[in-house]
Design a protein around this motif. Structure first.
Motif, PDB file in Angstrom:
ATOM      1  N   ALA A   1      74.962  61.441  31.701  1.00 37.08           N
ATOM      2  CA  ALA A   1      74.038  60.583  30.963  1.00 37.08           C
ATOM      3  C   ALA A   1      72.972  61.438  30.296  1.00 37.08           C
ATOM      4  N   ASP A   2      72.392  60.881  29.243  1.00 32.64           N
ATOM      5  CA  ASP A   2      71.189  61.448  28.644  1.00 32.64           C
ATOM      6  C   ASP A   2      70.029  60.535  29.026  1.00 32.64           C
TER       7      ASP A   2
ATOM      8  N   GLU B   1      70.476  54.853  20.587  1.00 23.71           N
ATOM      9  CA  GLU B   1      71.633  54.505  21.414  1.00 23.71           C
ATOM     10  C   GLU B   1      71.265  54.630  22.889  1.00 23.71           C
ATOM     11  N   TYR B   2      71.413  53.538  23.634  1.00 20.27           N
ATOM     12  CA  TYR B   2      71.099  53.546  25.068  1.00 20.27           C
ATOM     13  C   TYR B   2      71.662  52.289  25.711  1.00 20.27           C
ATOM     14  N   GLN B   3      71.792  52.325  27.043  1.00 20.69           N
ATOM     15  CA  GLN B   3      72.116  51.126  27.804  1.00 20.69           C
ATOM     16  C   GLN B   3      70.848  50.443  28.319  1.00 20.69           C
ATOM     17  N   CYS B   4      69.836  51.286  28.658  1.00 22.69           N
ATOM     18  CA  CYS B   4      68.561  50.760  29.126  1.00 22.69           C
ATOM     19  C   CYS B   4      67.422  51.560  28.490  1.00 22.69           C
TER      20      CYS B   4
ATOM     21  N   THR C   1      64.769  56.495  27.674  1.00 26.34           N
ATOM     22  CA  THR C   1      66.032  55.787  27.474  1.00 26.34           C
ATOM     23  C   THR C   1      67.110  56.384  28.371  1.00 26.34           C
ATOM     24  N   CYS C   2      68.075  55.566  28.736  1.00 25.38           N
ATOM     25  CA  CYS C   2      69.233  55.998  29.527  1.00 25.38           C
ATOM     26  C   CYS C   2      70.496  55.692  28.734  1.00 25.38           C
TER      27      CYS C   2
END
Length: 271
Positions: free
Chosen positions: A78-79, A92-95, A106-107
């Motif tokens: 993950a970044d 761009e992220y999921q959370c 950001t994750c």
């Protein structure tokens, strides 16, 4: 995939930067990475402050106010990136966790990441983390501790990857640790001499600290988007199938070891 050195770097930076910040907006793009519904997650975390950030195995723990913990697992990679203001975050992220001072992080999970909000009194029942062992960077991880867990018929690689025995080690660093110790990954633990166990302990600590000083693997980013300094050329045998062993010049092989693969020198690491 981030392992102990990368997670140590990331958690220290997060602790230094995020301590005392208060959660405001939380934007969840992919709800399935949460342990509870997105609405409940957002409502419960809002207004809580970060007291401390630390790691347990391959999990990042945020100790929060009001007797809560935020748990972050990077899965297969993950970044996790900090931003100074709401104009700077990655799109761009999921959370996305936004603090009341307009900063946040950001994750962006590559695969299988988890974000969980848990009450402190529920941590002891949290199945993924409750039995994680201490890591080689913990003060209690002594040679005596390592000697005590080096028992039984299991293969040495399996023991070292067992998070209930040693927290934080994955398949990235273990190849060179075993190579420096001249131990085949499938060697039964109870067949090792005491001197081999002691040498393995020293090489494990040395290898992980060396990577920590390099700020982790070159393909992993820290909290500020900087890549680590542990480049491929610094590996001894790991990921160097077909190249020459640095000690005996035999050809490095890639072998199957259970559900994982291992890189070994067949001459230096005889089974």
């Amino acid at each position: 995939m981030a392992e102990l050195p990368e997670l140590m770097v990331l958690s220290k930076q997060m602790n230094d930067k995020l301590k005392s910040k208060e959660f405001g907006l939380v934007d969840v793009v992919q709800e399935k990475c949460l342990n509870i519904g997105a609405d409940d997650f957002q409502r419960q975390i809002r207004g809580k402050t970060v007291k401390k950030v630390y790691i347990k195995g391959k999990w990042i723990f945020f100790e929060l106010s009001d007797d809560y913990h935020l748990l972050l697992n990077l899965g297969m990679g993950a970044d996790v990136l900090y931003y100074k203001s709401s104009e700077d975050f990655m799109e761009e992220y999921q959370c996305r966790f936004h603090f009341t001072d307009d900063s946040g992080f950001t994750c962006k999970f590559w695969w299988f990441g988890h974000v969980e909000l848990i009450r402190d009194n529920e941590l002891g029942k949290h199945k993924p983390t409750k039995n994680i062992a201490i890591s080689p960077f913990d003060s209690d991880f002594t040679l005596d501790y390592f000697r005590k867990i080096c028992k039984g018929r299991s293969q040495i690689k399996n023991l070292m990857l067992n998070q209930k025995k040693i927290g934080g080690i994955g398949n990235g660093y273990i190849h060179d640790i075993l190579f420096k110790s001249k131990i085949h990954p499938q060697k039964p633990v109870d067949s090792l001499e005491p001197s081999q166990i002691d040498n393995l302990f020293e090489n494990m600590i040395e290898n992980l600290k060396f990577s920590l000083n390099k700020k982790g693997l070159a393909y992993e980013k820290d909290f500020y988007g900087e890549n680590g300094g542990f480049t491929k050329d610094l590996f001894l045998v790991a990921y160097k199938e077909g190249e020459k062993c640095p000690d005996c010049f035999k050809t490095i092989e890639k072998i199957k070891t259970g559900s994982t693969s291992s890189y070994i020198c067949p001459q230096c690491q005889k089974l």
